[in-house]
Design an enzyme around this catalytic site. Sequence first.
Site, short mmCIF file in Angstrom:
data_model
loop_
_atom_site.label_atom_id
_atom_site.label_comp_id
_atom_site.label_asym_id
_atom_site.label_seq_id
_atom_site.Cartn_x
_atom_site.Cartn_y
_atom_site.Cartn_z
N HIS A 1 -46.51 -26.10 -51.42
CA HIS A 1 -46.76 -24.87 -52.19
C HIS A 1 -47.12 -25.22 -53.64
CE1 HIS A 1 -46.26 -21.02 -54.21
NE2 HIS A 1 -45.51 -21.69 -55.10
N SER B 1 -51.21 -20.67 -50.74
CA SER B 1 -50.52 -21.68 -49.95
C SER B 1 -49.91 -21.09 -48.68
CB SER B 1 -49.43 -22.35 -50.79
OG SER B 1 -48.43 -21.41 -51.14
N HIS C 1 -50.59 -24.26 -56.79
CA HIS C 1 -50.64 -24.11 -58.24
C HIS C 1 -51.60 -25.05 -58.96
CE1 HIS C 1 -47.41 -21.20 -58.83
NE2 HIS C 1 -46.68 -21.84 -57.94
FE FE Z 1 -44.98 -21.06 -57.01
#
Ligand code: FE
Length: 283
Positions: free
Chosen positions: A137, A202, A142
């Site tokens: 994730h 994600s 990100h």
């Molecule tokens: Fe996050």
Amino acid sequence: VTPAVYGASDRPPRGDYSRGGAVLADYTCPQDWASYTPADHDTYRRLYERQVAQLPGLACDAFIKALPSLGVKDRIPRFDELNERLHRATGWEIVAVPGLIPELPFFTLLANRKFPVTDWIRKPEEFDYIVEPDVFHDLFGHVPMLFDPTFADYVQRYGQGGIKAHDLGAGEKLARLYWYTVEFGLIRQPDGLRAYGAGILSSVGELKHAVLSDEPRRLPLDLLRTMRTRYKIDTYQANYFVIDSFKQLFDLTEPDFTPLYESLEVATDIEAGVLLPGESGKA
Ligand code: FE
Ligand code: PHE
């Protein structure tokens, strides 16, 4: 130690926050790359492969453009290797953390252009769904966005604003802005709606839900509205907030939030998915 964590739920976080003393006061630790097993690398590889296949038409351009900058896709990247590219691009770097960390150290890292990345990876039986952020994730969701200069600046400003919000007792309200932008934000591109939030990008199921489904409400990003709105941590989001550009996001959040926090103190919370009079939910 089980710290009160940012984005908290009622469970203690699952990471090891001592690691024989290797975790520093700012919650960062070395990425123990050597301890990943072949099965760990394989989990990452399979997650990457499945997710990359569904990005076209759903992920924003900035994300798709930067994704190759993560480097290897068949195993968990080494953070220091990835940092050479990221730092050159936007001056950001990623730092390893044992998992979710408390509000103030989280804001402080962001204010210093350091993005905390959990270094452990989910077990094969959690392939489709995991409650806490893991390295997939954090990296896949990100880090590509931190290659976009305007978005990267926004996240730093968010961290600086977070330190102030913490002092004013408004950290929880500001956390909602993070949730509805950095984690679950949607952007209106000339060719249609796209995801830029890491929680969407994600997630194997939420991409389509967020961008294409008629089910969720979509509202234009408005600071007061967004920070009044609660969020769900264990289901797809019932509402999303939409921006037109990262420049718009940056400019909208540039003014001093102090008066906004005062309004929020007297404003009531809005449950996720609920529309107020006059809202169409079809931004
Ligand atoms: Fe996050
Ligand atoms: N402008 C905000 C403040 O004064 C800080 C901030 C910037 C918050 C960007 C969020 C995002 O508090």
